[in-house]
Write a protein that holds these residues in place. Structure first.
Motif, PDB file in Angstrom:
ATOM      1  N   LYS A   1       0.832  -1.205   0.000  1.00  0.00           N
ATOM      2  CA  LYS A   1       0.000   0.000   0.000  1.00  0.00           C
ATOM      3  C   LYS A   1       0.869   1.259   0.000  1.00  0.00           C
ATOM      4  CE  LYS A   1      -2.881   0.635   3.609  1.00  0.00           C
ATOM      5  NZ  LYS A   1      -2.514   1.826   4.403  1.00  0.00           N
TER       6      LYS A   1
ATOM      7  N   ASN B   1     -10.296   6.814   3.819  1.00  0.00           N
ATOM      8  CA  ASN B   1      -9.832   6.273   5.100  1.00  0.00           C
ATOM      9  C   ASN B   1      -8.325   6.430   5.276  1.00  0.00           C
ATOM     10  OD1 ASN B   1      -9.199   3.204   6.605  1.00  0.00           O
ATOM     11  ND2 ASN B   1     -10.807   4.486   7.445  1.00  0.00           N
TER      12      ASN B   1
ATOM     13  N   GLY C   1      -4.735   7.863   5.870  1.00  0.00           N
ATOM     14  CA  GLY C   1      -3.797   8.833   6.437  1.00  0.00           C
ATOM     15  C   GLY C   1      -2.624   9.070   5.502  1.00  0.00           C
ATOM     16  N   THR C   2      -2.114   8.004   4.916  1.00  0.00           N
ATOM     17  CA  THR C   2      -0.984   8.152   4.001  1.00  0.00           C
ATOM     18  C   THR C   2      -1.380   9.030   2.825  1.00  0.00           C
ATOM     19  OG1 THR C   2      -0.327   5.906   4.567  1.00  0.00           O
ATOM     20  CG2 THR C   2       0.728   6.881   2.646  1.00  0.00           C
TER      21      THR C   2
ATOM     22  N   ARG D   1      -8.327  12.083  12.788  1.00  0.00           N
ATOM     23  CA  ARG D   1      -6.866  11.907  12.931  1.00  0.00           C
ATOM     24  C   ARG D   1      -6.123  13.244  12.857  1.00  0.00           C
ATOM     25  NH1 ARG D   1      -5.334   6.846   9.219  1.00  0.00           N
ATOM     26  NH2 ARG D   1      -3.342   7.084  10.309  1.00  0.00           N
TER      27      ARG D   1
ATOM     28  N   GLN E   1       4.932   9.202   7.272  1.00  0.00           N
ATOM     29  CA  GLN E   1       4.021  10.114   6.578  1.00  0.00           C
ATOM     30  C   GLN E   1       4.480  11.560   6.735  1.00  0.00           C
ATOM     31  OE1 GLN E   1       0.053   9.108   7.958  1.00  0.00           O
ATOM     32  NE2 GLN E   1       0.184   7.030   7.125  1.00  0.00           N
TER      33      GLN E   1
ATOM     34  N   ASP F   1       2.086  -1.228  11.882  1.00  0.00           N
ATOM     35  CA  ASP F   1       0.732  -1.651  11.502  1.00  0.00           C
ATOM     36  C   ASP F   1       0.452  -3.104  11.871  1.00  0.00           C
ATOM     37  OD1 ASP F   1       0.369   0.870  10.485  1.00  0.00           O
ATOM     38  OD2 ASP F   1       0.809   0.302   8.416  1.00  0.00           O
TER      39      ASP F   1
ATOM     40  N   GLU G   1      -6.217   4.484  12.188  1.00  0.00           N
ATOM     41  CA  GLU G   1      -7.620   4.512  11.763  1.00  0.00           C
ATOM     42  C   GLU G   1      -8.563   4.466  12.964  1.00  0.00           C
ATOM     43  OE1 GLU G   1      -5.151   3.395  10.148  1.00  0.00           O
ATOM     44  OE2 GLU G   1      -5.568   2.896   8.068  1.00  0.00           O
TER      45      GLU G   1
ATOM     46  N   ARG H   1      -5.838   1.896  18.193  1.00  0.00           N
ATOM     47  CA  ARG H   1      -5.665   0.437  18.041  1.00  0.00           C
ATOM     48  C   ARG H   1      -5.323  -0.267  19.352  1.00  0.00           C
ATOM     49  NH1 ARG H   1      -2.804   0.465  11.977  1.00  0.00           N
ATOM     50  NH2 ARG H   1      -4.807   0.573  10.899  1.00  0.00           N
TER      51      ARG H   1
ATOM     52  N   HIS I   1      -9.516  -1.389   9.138  1.00  0.00           N
ATOM     53  CA  HIS I   1      -9.265  -2.644   8.427  1.00  0.00           C
ATOM     54  C   HIS I   1      -8.396  -3.608   9.219  1.00  0.00           C
ATOM     55  CE1 HIS I   1      -5.374  -0.805   6.682  1.00  0.00           C
ATOM     56  NE2 HIS I   1      -5.918   0.124   7.439  1.00  0.00           N
ATOM     57  N   ARG I   2      -7.343  -3.079   9.868  1.00  0.00           N
ATOM     58  CA  ARG I   2      -6.426  -4.009  10.542  1.00  0.00           C
ATOM     59  C   ARG I   2      -7.066  -4.609  11.798  1.00  0.00           C
ATOM     60  NH1 ARG I   2      -2.471  -3.799   6.949  1.00  0.00           N
ATOM     61  NH2 ARG I   2      -1.882  -1.731   6.233  1.00  0.00           N
TER      62      ARG I   2
END
Ligand code: S3P
Ligand code: PEP
Length: 448
Positions: free
Chosen positions: A28, A99, A101-102, A129, A176, A326, A354, A357, A401-402
């Motif tokens: 990604k 969605n 951030g990058t 974020r 980032q 991640d 996201e 976490r 997603h993660r």
């Protein structure tokens, strides 16, 4: 796209051995950068193996809005006709990074030193974020940003008409932030310098050089010093995107905890700024063979053979966090299936992904019967041994997603099924997840 799709509840059940080959999709981080650097180059960039996840598709749409011609020629095969450094046109509408951030942070960087005004937004997760970590260093170039309070999206960024180069030491370990400053430096005259005290993923540096930028990296007492000479002519390239080690983590970790599994995961990156999870798993006793080491798409890769393993908890050093940032959610799932305690330190950056976490994993694992301890910067998982997690809960994924994929992996080895309230965000990074896991023998279905 910021409109969040209807939730897709999903359930994973204890599965028989996972077997076969898991060919995970393109990286990604590298996919975003291939489109962005292609758009900033002169000529036609050809990309193969592009990740066609929603995060990357949103970056493709953004590059079109800035004037690049971005076309899909076939599965994973894209072309980008660039506009050159400083050639971005002002988009006529809001840039919606969904969605990602990058996506939003890198795109803010690459428009920040052009005389254009751009409004950015994203989905409910991205709008929470922090963006000041990027807009603060961009302001040193002369860029102005007007967002919601706390530096949140939606945000309007006014590019510097007369940018000055900057020297910036990143206060948080973030690829980032580093990348946004380097991309902004492309259109500033003179030397832009970024110093990072903890090394983060280095794809921007590698790819900027590959596209012809004058960039050098030096390890010093102060940290890693990256110097970029502004206003180069970037030249279009052919980019073969290697597979994503962060996506590979899901089948790898599933095979380690589902009894008698034995799978092959080809082409997993061994880039030292990305492979912390694999180092950690080996330290826990994972049976992973790293075969056929070679280069693919400019990255060192290996073919991984992964077998079910008896694992032991370890302390993951804080200095390793950036190289596996991640992967902590799925490591927490592995840790729950290990004997003993796994201590993850230096993980506070997980709180601004996201979702938070640390909190999402702690609450979901607790609901599945696992004992957790946490503080701002630490997550501790008390392992229950192979297959020992009770499960039997529905875990909240918070548009992450993660988190969704991690809890589905947990369900494959738990006594009772594990559900997630919403698996739809998986499409942002790993749209093939369900099919790929099913082909290995994983029992993952839609519904709760
Ligand atoms: O530069 C990148 O491609 C990324 C950097 C990391 O974020 P931070 O830079 O915020 O740590 C990572 O979590 C994200 O998935 C991708
Ligand atoms: C943190 C992630 O992505 P991003 O910051 O690009 O949203 C991720 O993919 O885990």
């Amino acid at each position: 796209m910021s409109g969040h799709a209807a939730p897709i509840p999903m359930t994973a059940r204890r599965s028989g051995p996972l077997t076969g080959t898991a060919e995970v999709p393109g990286d990604k981080s590298i996919s975003h950068r291939a489109l962005i650097l292609g758009a900033l180059s002169v000529g036609q960039t050809v990309v193969t193996g592009l990740l066609e996840g929603q995060d990357v598709l949103d970056t493709a749409s953004a590059m079109r809005a800035f004037g690049a011609e971005v076309e899909r020629q076939g599965a994973g095969h894209w072309t980008v006709q660039g506009v050159g450094v400083g050639g971005f046109a002002e988009p006529v509408d809001i840039i919606d990074c969904g969605n990602s951030g990058t996506g939003v942070r890198l795109i803010m960087g690459c428009m920040a030193t052009s005389p254009i005004t751009v409004t950015f937004t994203g989905d409910a997760s991205l709008r929470k974020r922090p963006m000041a970590r990027v807009t603060d260093p961009l302001s040193l170039f002369g860029t102005r940003a007007y967002g919601r309070s706390g530096g949140r999206l939606p945000m309007t960024v006014v590019g510097a008409a007369d940018p000055v180069p900057v020297r910036y030491k990143t206060p948080v370990p973030s690829a980032q932030v580093k990348s946004a400053v380097l991309l902004a430096g492309l259109n500033a005259p003179g030397e832009t310098v970024v110093i990072e005290t903890e090394p983060t993923r280095d794809h921007s540096e590698r790819m900027l050089k590959g596209f012809g930028a004058d960039l050098h990296v030096e390890d010093t007492n102060e940290g890693r010093v990256i110097t970029l000479i502004g206003q180069p002519e970037l030249r279009a390239q052919t980019v073969a995107v290697p597979r994503d080690p962060s996506s590979a983590a899901f089948p790898v970790c599933a095979a380690l905890i589902v009894e008698n599994s034995d799978i092959l995961v080809p082409g997993v990156s061994q880039n030292l700024t990305r492979n912390g999870l694999y180092t950690t798993l080996v330290e826990m006793g994972a049976d992973i063979e790293f075969g056929n080491p070679r280069e693919e798409g400019g990255e060192p890769v290996a073919d991984l053979r992964v077998r079910f393993s008896a694992l032991t908890g370890i302390e993951v050093p804080a200095g390793r966090a950036a190289s596996m940032i991640d992967e902590f959610p799925v490591l927490a799932v592995v840790a729950a299936n290990a004997e003993g305690t796994t201590i993850m330190r230096g993980v506070k950056e997980l709180r601004v992904k996201e979702s938070d976490r640390i909190d999402a994993m702690a609450r979901g694992l607790e609901a599945c019967g696992v004992r957790i301890e946490e503080d701002e910067d630490t997550l501790i998982v008390h392992g229950m041994g192979p297959g020992g997690v009770p499960g039997g809960a529905t875990c909240a994924t918070h548009i992450d997603h993660r988190i969704a994929m991690s809890f589905l992996v947990l369900g494959l080895a738990s006594r009772q099924p594990v559900s997630v309230d919403d698996g739809s965000p998986i499409a942002t990074s790993f749209p093939a997840f369900e099919g790929l896991m099913a082909a290995l023998g994983a029992d993952i279905t839609r519904g709760s």
